[in-house]
Design a protein around this motif. Structure first.
Motif, PDB file in Angstrom:
ATOM      1  N   ARG A  85      43.556  -5.196  -6.055  1.00  0.00           N
ATOM      2  CA  ARG A  85      42.269  -5.884  -5.978  1.00  0.00           C
ATOM      3  C   ARG A  85      42.415  -7.371  -5.652  1.00  0.00           C
ATOM      4  N   VAL A  86      43.274  -8.052  -6.420  1.00  0.00           N
ATOM      5  CA  VAL A  86      43.385  -9.505  -6.279  1.00  0.00           C
ATOM      6  C   VAL A  86      44.698  -9.954  -6.906  1.00  0.00           C
ATOM      7  N   GLU A  87      45.160 -11.141  -6.533  1.00  0.00           N
ATOM      8  CA  GLU A  87      46.303 -11.780  -7.190  1.00  0.00           C
ATOM      9  C   GLU A  87      45.806 -13.047  -7.867  1.00  0.00           C
ATOM     10  N   MET A  88      46.144 -13.201  -9.139  1.00  0.00           N
ATOM     11  CA  MET A  88      45.744 -14.409  -9.869  1.00  0.00           C
ATOM     12  C   MET A  88      46.584 -14.524 -11.134  1.00  0.00           C
ATOM     13  N   SER A  89      46.501 -15.688 -11.771  1.00  0.00           N
ATOM     14  CA  SER A  89      47.250 -15.937 -12.998  1.00  0.00           C
ATOM     15  C   SER A  89      46.485 -15.384 -14.197  1.00  0.00           C
ATOM     16  N   ILE A  90      47.162 -15.313 -15.328  1.00  0.00           N
ATOM     17  CA  ILE A  90      46.519 -14.880 -16.572  1.00  0.00           C
ATOM     18  C   ILE A  90      45.379 -15.831 -16.934  1.00  0.00           C
ATOM     19  N   TRP A  91      45.617 -17.142 -16.847  1.00  0.00           N
ATOM     20  CA  TRP A  91      44.580 -18.089 -17.253  1.00  0.00           C
ATOM     21  C   TRP A  91      43.368 -18.022 -16.335  1.00  0.00           C
ATOM     22  N   GLU A  92      43.590 -17.815 -15.052  1.00  0.00           N
ATOM     23  CA  GLU A  92      42.457 -17.647 -14.136  1.00  0.00           C
ATOM     24  C   GLU A  92      41.608 -16.461 -14.553  1.00  0.00           C
ATOM     25  N   CYS A  93      42.263 -15.408 -15.009  1.00  0.00           N
ATOM     26  CA  CYS A  93      41.531 -14.233 -15.471  1.00  0.00           C
ATOM     27  C   CYS A  93      40.752 -14.547 -16.748  1.00  0.00           C
ATOM     28  N   CYS A  94      41.359 -15.330 -17.646  1.00  0.00           N
ATOM     29  CA  CYS A  94      40.650 -15.744 -18.863  1.00  0.00           C
ATOM     30  C   CYS A  94      39.350 -16.449 -18.516  1.00  0.00           C
ATOM     31  N   GLU A  95      39.402 -17.322 -17.528  1.00  0.00           N
ATOM     32  CA  GLU A  95      38.218 -18.080 -17.151  1.00  0.00           C
ATOM     33  C   GLU A  95      37.147 -17.194 -16.519  1.00  0.00           C
TER      34      GLU A  95
END
Length: 304
Positions: A85-95
């Protein structure tokens, strides 16, 4: 650190710890104290109290119990297990979770990021040396991004709520279990026995759980090679499996490793459930600590 909880109870004593109250707030600084009521002033996980929200919760579980079949779960695991689906960091997901509210939860109407930090900080206070558990608490609900358009905008019944095994009989301890009678698997002879398609002591890793944010986040952590210990992955995958860790159901499916990990899940559950109160966390103050844990246990960017 002193935590203030905005609640209307008087002074109480829980697990030998005195809580001082002035009618507006509970103040404590000697470990986690379980509040008497949730953010709505009711008992925790009270699915019977009369309210508009409770009616919505019951309707949620009716839809959930009718549609969570063995075949549905298998298809969802295959689809989302691709992590394309997407690539992102853990913190980006938290936000991303700032805009998510769990319609199945009778205790919480705060944005999900508030609950993640409440849980993590409460555990951090009482278990300062178990940094993996602090991080597990922070990320345990990140799978709720499945509700967002970029992840397919799955309906609430396919993302949140209590989880349970599919492929075997539905236990009576599962909330609103009466609605399982409308599930196509309910009278399927392959699935309507105690073990169903499984065997006693097979281990929960062999068992298909109803699809939702728990199983999805577990797949994300596992496939991205997280170095969290087995207990951390277990907590992520089964934290909504209340029939097991609250009622003792399905224990016939556990193996020895599951039994050991269940001890940590029961510890975690107290904080996950009872931290749902009006505790406010300064995100910017605690962010550097959690970023350091993310760096320790996860790659910089993950496939989701």
């Amino acid at each position: 650190m002193t935590i203030l909880i905005d609640q209307p109870q008087f002074g109480i004593e829980v697990e030998g710890k005195r809580v001082v109250n002035n009618e507006k707030e509970l103040e404590f600084d000697e470990g986690f104290i379980m509040p008497n009521a949730n953010t709505f002033g009711h008992n925790f996980r009270d699915y019977e109290v009369e309210s508009e929200r409770q009616e919505g919760v019951e309707n949620f579980y009716r839809t959930n119990h009718i549609n969570q079949t063995y075949d549905f779960v298998k298809k969802m695991r295959e689809k989302y297990g691709k992590l394309d689906r997407v690539e992102m960091s853990i913190w980006e997901c938290c936000e991303l979770l700032n805009d998510v509210v769990d319609e199945s939860d009778p205790d919480l109407d705060e944005p999900q990021i508030e609950h993640l930090l409440q849980t993590a900080e409460a555990i951090r206070k009482d278990y300062p040396n178990e940094d993996w558990l602090h991080l597990t608490a922070l990320i345990h609900d990140l799978g709720k991004v499945l509700l967002l358009p970029s992840f397919g905008a799955l309906p609430q019944w396919a993302v949140v709520g209590d989880t349970y095994p599919v492929g075997c009989a539905f236990d009576e301890s599962i909330v609103h279990n009466k609605y399982f009678k409308e599930n196509p698997d309910y009278k399927n002879p392959a699935y309507d026995t105690k073990c169903g398609v499984y065997s006693e002591g097979c281990g929960l890793d062999k068992v298909m759980m109803s699809w939702g944010h728990d199983d999805y986040m577990y797949l994300v952590a596992k496939e991205n090679k997280s170095t969290l210990p087995s207990a951390g992955l277990f907590v992520i995958r089964y934290h909504s499996f209340y029939a097991l860790h609250r009622s003792g159901a399905y224990k016939h499916l556990l193996n020895e490793e599951d039994e050991e990990n269940l001890k940590w899940l029961k510890i975690f559950n107290k904080y996950d459930l009872y931290s749902k109160s009006k505790v406010r966390i300064d995100v910017e103050e605690v962010k550097p600590y959690y970023l350091s844990l993310i760096e320790k246990y996860f790659p910089t960017r993950l496939r989701w």
